[in-house]
Motif scaffolding. Sequence first.
Motif, PDB file in Angstrom:
ATOM      1  N   VAL A 153      11.495  28.223  30.072  1.00 15.23           N
ATOM      2  CA  VAL A 153      11.809  27.642  31.377  1.00 15.23           C
ATOM      3  C   VAL A 153      10.544  27.600  32.223  1.00 15.23           C
ATOM      4  O   VAL A 153       9.707  28.499  32.148  1.00 15.23           O
ATOM      5  N   PRO A 154      10.387  26.528  33.022  1.00 14.24           N
ATOM      6  CA  PRO A 154       9.183  26.409  33.845  1.00 14.24           C
ATOM      7  C   PRO A 154       9.214  27.351  35.045  1.00 14.24           C
ATOM      8  O   PRO A 154      10.250  27.545  35.676  1.00 14.24           O
ATOM      9  N   VAL A 155       8.071  27.947  35.321  1.00 20.33           N
ATOM     10  CA  VAL A 155       7.882  28.775  36.515  1.00 20.33           C
ATOM     11  C   VAL A 155       6.486  28.479  37.048  1.00 20.33           C
ATOM     12  O   VAL A 155       5.655  27.891  36.354  1.00 20.33           O
ATOM     13  N   ARG A 156       6.256  28.900  38.258  1.00 18.71           N
ATOM     14  CA  ARG A 156       4.938  28.730  38.870  1.00 18.71           C
ATOM     15  C   ARG A 156       4.431  30.099  39.288  1.00 18.71           C
ATOM     16  O   ARG A 156       5.208  30.959  39.699  1.00 18.71           O
ATOM     17  N   SER A 184       1.025  26.430  36.716  1.00 15.97           N
ATOM     18  CA  SER A 184       2.314  26.201  36.069  1.00 15.97           C
ATOM     19  C   SER A 184       2.306  26.887  34.720  1.00 15.97           C
ATOM     20  O   SER A 184       1.300  26.877  34.009  1.00 15.97           O
ATOM     21  N   THR A 204       5.353  28.793  31.597  1.00 17.27           N
ATOM     22  CA  THR A 204       6.742  28.934  31.179  1.00 17.27           C
ATOM     23  C   THR A 204       7.000  30.396  30.840  1.00 17.27           C
ATOM     24  O   THR A 204       6.068  31.174  30.610  1.00 17.27           O
ATOM     25  N   LYS A 206      12.190  31.052  45.982  1.00 15.95           N
ATOM     26  CA  LYS A 206      13.275  30.290  45.367  1.00 15.95           C
ATOM     27  C   LYS A 206      13.897  29.427  46.449  1.00 15.95           C
ATOM     28  O   LYS A 206      14.282  29.938  47.501  1.00 15.95           O
ATOM     29  N   SER A 207      13.954  28.150  46.205  1.00 17.80           N
ATOM     30  CA  SER A 207      14.545  27.196  47.153  1.00 17.80           C
ATOM     31  C   SER A 207      13.942  27.340  48.547  1.00 17.80           C
ATOM     32  O   SER A 207      14.645  27.281  49.556  1.00 17.80           O
ATOM     33  N   ARG A 219      14.302  29.904  36.384  1.00 15.88           N
ATOM     34  CA  ARG A 219      13.802  28.534  36.241  1.00 15.88           C
ATOM     35  C   ARG A 219      13.298  28.012  37.593  1.00 15.88           C
ATOM     36  O   ARG A 219      13.960  28.172  38.616  1.00 15.88           O
ATOM     37  N   ASP A 220      12.121  27.403  37.573  1.00 19.49           N
ATOM     38  CA  ASP A 220      11.497  26.770  38.743  1.00 19.49           C
ATOM     39  C   ASP A 220      11.145  27.739  39.872  1.00 19.49           C
ATOM     40  O   ASP A 220      10.857  27.312  40.984  1.00 19.49           O
ATOM     41  N   GLU A 221      11.144  29.010  39.591  1.00 17.87           N
ATOM     42  CA  GLU A 221      10.766  30.004  40.597  1.00 17.87           C
ATOM     43  C   GLU A 221       9.246  30.007  40.776  1.00 17.87           C
ATOM     44  O   GLU A 221       8.496  29.748  39.844  1.00 17.87           O
ATOM     45  N   ASN A 222       8.813  30.301  41.984  1.00 26.24           N
ATOM     46  CA  ASN A 222       7.401  30.484  42.278  1.00 26.24           C
ATOM     47  C   ASN A 222       7.165  31.977  42.468  1.00 26.24           C
ATOM     48  O   ASN A 222       7.641  32.563  43.436  1.00 26.24           O
TER      49      ASN A 222
END
Length: 141
Positions: A32-35, A50, A52, A109-110, A127-130
């Motif tokens: 899953v992608p993360v930053r 970026s 994973t 997150k968000s 997923r998609d967390e920084n």
Amino acid sequence: MALTAISLLCFAALLPFPGLGLPADSGKLEQVPVRVTVINDFTNEQVSYSTTVVEEGLMFGALNQLQSSNDDFKFTYGTDKSFGLYLKSVNGLVGSDVDQTYWEILSEKSGVITRVKAGIGCYQPERDENMILRFTTWAKK
């Protein structure tokens, strides 16, 4: 004693055994992608990367994946008998007791930023967390 047991359980989660941090079907987990964003409060520098992490994997794994795939990112860690793995340095910048500096771990997150209440050996990014690694001080300003 309780913290030692918790530390051991968090470390054991690094192992690919069912019930120790990864689901029973861990052979089928997706990346899953993360930053990862590195912030230096003293120089106002900020750089994002970026990467994973395996689904339900650990921040430690995400940082290792990033370090393996990007020559511009390096980190080191240490182990504490009571608290387990901890972040020592990022890109050559080391926290110091003398200078009262350390690496704070935050999560975005968000659009909401919160302090992570676990170390790199226990925290599971989503997923998609920084994941924000912020070099800062504990000294009162």
